[in-house]
Design an enzyme around this catalytic site. Structure first.
Site, PDB file in Angstrom:
ATOM      1  CG  ASP A   1      72.671  51.685  13.860  1.00  0.00           C
ATOM      2  OD1 ASP A   1      73.975  51.614  13.626  1.00  0.00           O
ATOM      3  OD2 ASP A   1      71.609  50.902  13.709  1.00  0.00           O
TER       4      ASP A   1
ATOM      5  CE1 TYR B   1      78.772  57.409  17.413  1.00  0.00           C
ATOM      6  CE2 TYR B   1      78.183  59.234  16.535  1.00  0.00           C
ATOM      7  CZ  TYR B   1      79.126  58.825  17.038  1.00  0.00           C
ATOM      8  OH  TYR B   1      80.668  58.678  16.070  1.00  0.00           O
TER       9      TYR B   1
ATOM     10  CG  PHE C   1      81.577  58.329  11.898  1.00  0.00           C
ATOM     11  CD1 PHE C   1      81.974  57.452  12.607  1.00  0.00           C
ATOM     12  CD2 PHE C   1      81.395  58.919  10.372  1.00  0.00           C
ATOM     13  CE1 PHE C   1      82.187  56.355  11.888  1.00  0.00           C
ATOM     14  CE2 PHE C   1      81.435  57.448   9.932  1.00  0.00           C
ATOM     15  CZ  PHE C   1      82.210  55.921  10.592  1.00  0.00           C
TER      16      PHE C   1
ATOM     17  CG  HIS D   1      84.127  51.403  11.555  1.00  0.00           C
ATOM     18  ND1 HIS D   1      84.226  51.851  12.798  1.00  0.00           N
ATOM     19  CD2 HIS D   1      82.960  51.433  11.468  1.00  0.00           C
ATOM     20  CE1 HIS D   1      83.063  53.092  12.942  1.00  0.00           C
ATOM     21  NE2 HIS D   1      82.763  52.336  11.439  1.00  0.00           N
TER      22      HIS D   1
END
Length: 242
Positions: A75, A77, A88, A201
């Site tokens: 989701d 920031y 990102f 990740h």
């Protein structure tokens, strides 16, 4: 500019390829339910990120036939000024968060690229890298606040439309969530036409468990070049486009 805007309708800034491919999704009852939820949260005074005009930026910047690579996030920031509709990525002038810093570290090790001076990834999106979050909105300081409200079904449909394209695509799946999300995409090793790359990740909690050293950027480019789709310039110009 306001942190919120009117809830989802068929966006006017999308390429016709996405408008045609997703028209049924925007008209579906679950999207009406999502719209009601967002209206209620906005009326209750919630600060929703990113601003409404940015919710579909990933689709606006990367037309469906142009998709050559897919990177999935969870989701947006949830800090003020960070989210702008590309997973990102952060707008120019915003300090790159830790996961993005680690992405740049892996790029340097993999491709020899010097770390960029910003974290705005629009240059990737404009070359066919679909930077898609699973959930397209969030509330300030509340990670996952809009999970399980309908966005996941919508973005599942986006991934399915990409996977159905005849041209080969490289899927860069970082972390268990992204790998589950695109788990239906068949890798070339399974007889599929797409390259599916998996790694932990890039978060500081997991990057040292296999994200560093994964070589996904060079592997994606090698595959795309082999299939005649060209390579992606993973560097970021100092003056990233708005």
């Amino acid at each position: 500019m306001s942190d919120t805007a009117d809830p989802p309708a068929l966006p006017t800034n999308l390429d016709a390829s996405w408008r045609d491919a997703l028209a049924d999704e925007f008209a579906a009852p679950y999207m009406a339910d999502l719209k009601r939820f967002l209206v209620e949260r906005k009326a209750a005074g919630a600060r929703i990120f990113p601003r409404g005009s940015d919710w579909f930026n990933a689709l606006a910047l990367t037309p469906l036939p142009a998709v050559r690579a897919v990177i999935l996030g969870q989701d947006p920031y949830h800090g003020p000024g960070q989210a702008h509709g590309l997973c990102f990525s952060v707008p120019p002038g915003v300090r790159p968060p830790p996961s993005l810093v680690n992405i740049f570290k892996e790029q340097r090790a993999d491709l020899g690229l010097a770390p960029p001076r910003h974290g705005h990834l629009a240059h990737w999106a404009q070359q066919g890298v679909l930077l898609l979050n699973s959930v397209l909105t969030v509330e300030m300081g509340q990670a996952g606040a809009h999970a399980n409200r309908g966005w996941e079904r919508f973005t599942d449909a986006v991934i399915a439309r990409v996977a159905a394209q005849p041209a080969p695509v490289a899927f860069l799946l970082w972390g268990a969530y992204a790998q589950r999300k695109a788990g239906f995409v068949e890798d070339v090793s399974q007889g599929g036409r797409h390259l599916v790359l998996r790694a932990p990740h890039p978060s500081p909690l997991s990057a040292h468990n296999g994200f560093f050293g994964c070589g996904h950027f060079s592997k994606a480019n090698a595959y795309l070049a082999e299939k005649g789709r060209g390579t992606i310039d993973w560097s970021l110009p100092d003056e990233s486009p708005a």
